[in-house]
Design an enzyme around this catalytic site. Structure first.
Site, PDB file in Angstrom:
ATOM      1  N   VAL A  52      -0.099   0.362  -2.553  1.00 37.73           N
ATOM      2  CA  VAL A  52      -1.451   0.931  -2.592  1.00 37.73           C
ATOM      3  C   VAL A  52      -1.544   2.191  -3.446  1.00 37.73           C
ATOM      4  CG1 VAL A  52      -2.186  -0.030  -0.392  1.00 37.73           C
ATOM      5  CG2 VAL A  52      -1.017   2.183  -0.433  1.00 37.73           C
ATOM      6  N   TYR A  53      -0.433   2.690  -3.966  1.00 31.40           N
ATOM      7  CA  TYR A  53      -0.517   3.880  -4.807  1.00 31.40           C
ATOM      8  C   TYR A  53      -1.259   3.524  -6.093  1.00 31.40           C
ATOM      9  CZ  TYR A  53       3.061   6.137  -1.851  1.00 31.40           C
ATOM     10  OH  TYR A  53       3.760   6.688  -0.810  1.00 31.40           O
ATOM     11  N   ALA A  54      -2.408   4.177  -6.268  1.00 33.33           N
ATOM     12  CA  ALA A  54      -3.275   3.893  -7.424  1.00 33.33           C
ATOM     13  C   ALA A  54      -3.592   2.401  -7.515  1.00 33.33           C
ATOM     14  CB  ALA A  54      -2.660   4.392  -8.724  1.00 33.33           C
ATOM     15  N   GLY A  56      -1.845  -0.177  -6.944  1.00 31.75           N
ATOM     16  CA  GLY A  56      -0.792  -0.970  -7.578  1.00 31.75           C
ATOM     17  C   GLY A  56      -0.341  -0.454  -8.927  1.00 31.75           C
TER      18      GLY A  56
END
Length: 330
Positions: A52-54, A56
């Protein structure tokens, strides 16, 4: 850089890890590449990300960088799954969601396996045994080499780790738990850390610099923080704000005094303190630039004197009463 075993497993990781929370937003591909190269050249191995960071993008950038600049076998790539962009259900620990998320992560990372796969958070709506079965499947199918959890409370971690140890044949031992831990956030010491130590689960501290506050950059800065800092960021200001209080000021003042006495920086002292706590394997730092990373890596040579550790322990001590306190004295 010194290497440590991750929990009671054979996996060894550098005792400082590189986090990628800001990649794809505050950190572009050029800066991310500089970070990985600097980290790798210093002997760093553990790089932590999440699906979920940015949305993907952090995984995608890491995959591109590893393919071009750093041999895949030189890194321990860790990622997480289970967080979902749904206001009604923040976490999904179902077997179907987790395994699908892992396959998507592998595609973005451009690899056939991750070295450490972690459940991002506990999902109260899914039976824990189903969540843990996803970890077993990931390891037995070769998509992950080791498995861990993140943001589990003490009882949740103890239950999960004990379940995995109850039937050792075919079950995957939990290698790690990732939790926030710093001089400004010592809540894990109440139950999570004792459970991890007892069950052989290594602790990976996130935000070991108190979301940036322990660097001292906010000490004399106008609210909400110096330009370019997380406190001055529209997206991350709320993340930093809880530590910009009187209690945080007292800890930062003590940290600065200790750093002055050791002819070093508050950042180095804060990182060395958490790195050498019992049960800690590798604090995860999240610099935006290679200069910030170099400052963090310079803590490698620092070992704090016992009296400095005790002074920092005292000024940052959390209040733990019943049932931690001896009940017979109450």
């Amino acid at each position: 850089m010194e290497q440590r075993h991750l929990g009671r497993t054979g996996l060894r990781v550098s005792r400082i890890g590189l986090g990628t929370l800001t990649w794809g937003r505050g950190t572009d591909e050029h800066d991310a590449a500089d970070l990985v190269k600097t980290f790798w050249e210093a002997g760093g191995t553990l790089v932590d990300t999440a699906d979920v960071y940015a949305d993907g993008e952090a995984e995608y950038l890491l995959g591109r960088i590893v393919d071009r600049l750093v041999p895949r076998e030189d890194l321990v790539i860790a990622t997480k799954a289970g967080s979902v962009p749904d206001p009604e259900r923040r976490f999904d620990g179902s077997r179907g969601h987790l395994l699908g998320a892992l396959d998507a992560s592998l595609h973005r990372l451009g690899t056939d396996h991750v070295d450490l796969w972690q459940v991002h958070a506990f999902d109260p709506l899914t039976p824990l045994e189903e969540t843990l079965q996803a970890l077993d499947i990931a390891v037995t199918t070769g998509r992950a080499r080791y498995a861990g959890v993140s943001n589990f409370s003490g009882w949740q971690l103890a239950k999960a780790a004990t379940w995995q140890l109850a039937l050792p044949a075919g079950r995957t031992r939990l290698a790690s738990t990732q939790m926030e831990y710093s001089l400004l956030q010592r809540g894990v010491e109440r139950e999570v850390l004792p459970a991890a130590l007892d069950l052989g689960v290594g602790l990976l501290p996130s935000s070991p610099l108190g979301r940036g506050v322990l660097t001292g950059k906010y000490r004399h800065a106008a609210f909400p923080g110096p330009p370019g800092s997380r406190g001055a960021s529209e997206h991350l200001a709320g993340f930093v704000a809880p530590y910009l209080d009187d209690a945080g000021d007292r800890v930062v003042d003590a940290l600065t005094t200790a750093a002055d006495g050791l002819a070093t920086t508050p950042l180095q002292v804060a990182l060395a303190w958490v790195r050498d706590r019992p049960g800690v394997c590798a604090p995860l730092v999240g610099p935006r630039t290679s200069e910030q990373l170099a400052a963090a890596l310079s803590a490698e040579a620092l070992t704090l004197p016992d009296e400095i550790c005790q002074a920092l322990d005292d000024v940052s001590a959390p209040v733990h009463r019943y049932p931690d306190q001896d009940w017979s004295t109450l």
